[in-house]
Design an enzyme around this catalytic site. Structure first.
Site, PDB file in Angstrom:
ATOM      1  N   SER A   1      71.094 -22.036  24.590  1.00 38.92           N
ATOM      2  CA  SER A   1      69.726 -21.912  25.085  1.00 38.92           C
ATOM      3  C   SER A   1      69.025 -20.845  24.257  1.00 38.92           C
ATOM      4  O   SER A   1      69.686 -20.012  23.609  1.00 38.92           O
ATOM      5  CB  SER A   1      69.747 -21.486  26.563  1.00 38.92           C
ATOM      6  OG  SER A   1      68.462 -21.089  27.008  1.00 38.92           O
TER       7      SER A   1
ATOM      8  N   TYR B   1      72.078 -15.758  33.699  1.00 42.02           N
ATOM      9  CA  TYR B   1      72.058 -16.911  32.794  1.00 42.02           C
ATOM     10  C   TYR B   1      72.097 -16.428  31.355  1.00 42.02           C
ATOM     11  O   TYR B   1      72.859 -16.944  30.531  1.00 42.02           O
ATOM     12  CB  TYR B   1      70.807 -17.746  33.064  1.00 42.02           C
ATOM     13  CG  TYR B   1      70.695 -18.980  32.199  1.00 42.02           C
ATOM     14  CD1 TYR B   1      71.636 -19.995  32.275  1.00 42.02           C
ATOM     15  CD2 TYR B   1      69.627 -19.138  31.309  1.00 42.02           C
ATOM     16  CE1 TYR B   1      71.534 -21.129  31.492  1.00 42.02           C
ATOM     17  CE2 TYR B   1      69.512 -20.271  30.522  1.00 42.02           C
ATOM     18  CZ  TYR B   1      70.470 -21.263  30.612  1.00 42.02           C
ATOM     19  OH  TYR B   1      70.359 -22.382  29.829  1.00 42.02           O
TER      20      TYR B   1
END
Length: 274
Positions: free
Chosen positions: A133, A146
């Site tokens: 990501s 995250y």
């Protein structure tokens, strides 16, 4: 010779789009998910086997790999796509949720990768594609857990690439961000709703929420766009490690990787000043 890819988290989003993209480009696909009932449309495709794989269940990992090899003869690539994101203030997150974040996004990837390596090494070839990501490149508030999981994934993938190159096995990292047509945002919102906001953070949460609203408004990428980059990373035959999959995160990645530390940190702190 027809090749085969195993994809985790293929019921929705990037994983589903990648399964379709690989299949329409002549690959055989082992599309795995926690609940195979969610993949009935994929199962209708003659090149796609839908089967159960929960990255938190070691037996299901071994079972899916064995079933894919039995059905298609071999597996040539694995796309570690399964993952989710916790959203909220770190102080308000429970230890159980923190553990789950790493169990899925980091340890799950490690377990799937370890399970396929004997097969790859026996054939002296194979490709591992880890879906990271933009949050594996630059830190953002409200997604510290995250971020932590994706930073760990990036470090693991880079280190692993050096080891596996000696075995003829490639490791690739795909870095998407800002994609609207997935369930990622919905699950993150659900997780945020179940977490507490400690007293004193209210103004910061409100200000940060406005920044994220602006970021969401600028999103244009689709899951299909990301699937094309996953396919490119798997098939381009190069030793390239990282692939940025969506244009909207390129400015932040450029700022993180190609400007000075002082300039980058000043820019980011200005964005999130409550």
């Amino acid at each position: 010779m027809t090749q085969t890819v195993l994809i985790t988290g293929a019921s929705t989003g990037f994983g589903k789009a990648a399964a379709v993209h690989f299949a329409t480009n002549g690959w055989q696909v082992v599309a795995t998910m926690r609940d195979p009932a969610a993949g009935t449309d994929l199962a209708a495709h003659p090149n796609i086997l839908v089967t159960r794989l929960d990255v938190q269940d070691l037996a299901s990992i071994d079972g899916a790999i064995a079933e894919g090899i039995t059905r298609f003869g071999a597996i040539d690539a694995v796309v570690n796509n399964a993952g989710f994101g916790l959203f909220g203030i770190f102080e308000g997150a429970s230890r159980e949720k923190i553990q789950e974040q790493f169990d899925v996004n980091v340890f799950g990837v490690m377990d799937v990768t370890r399970a396929i390596l004997a097969h790859f090494r026996a054939r002296q070839r194979g490709t591992v594609v880890n879906v990271s990501s933009g949050a594996g490149v630059f830190g953002l508030p409200m997604i510290s857990l995250y971020n932590a999981s994706k930073f760990a994934l990036e470090g693991f993938s880079e280190s692993l690439s050096y080891e596996l190159a000696s075995q003829g096995i490639a490791v690739k990292i795909v870095e998407p961000g800002g994609v609207l047509d997935t369930r990622f945002g919905a699950r993150s919102s659900d997780e945020f709703g179940s977490a507490s906001v400690p007293v004193g953070y209210e103004a910061f949460v409100a200000a940060t929420g406005k920044v994220f609203e602006g970021l969401r408004a600028s999103r244009h990428a689709t899951s299909e766009d990301v699937a094309k980059v996953i396919f490119e990373a798997t098939t381009d035959g190069t030793d390239r490690l990282r692939y940025v999959a969506t244009d909207d995160i390129r400015p932040l990645i450029h700022s993180r990787r190609e400007t000075s530390e002082d300039a980058y940190m000043h820019f980011m702190r200005e964005q999130f000043r409550a």
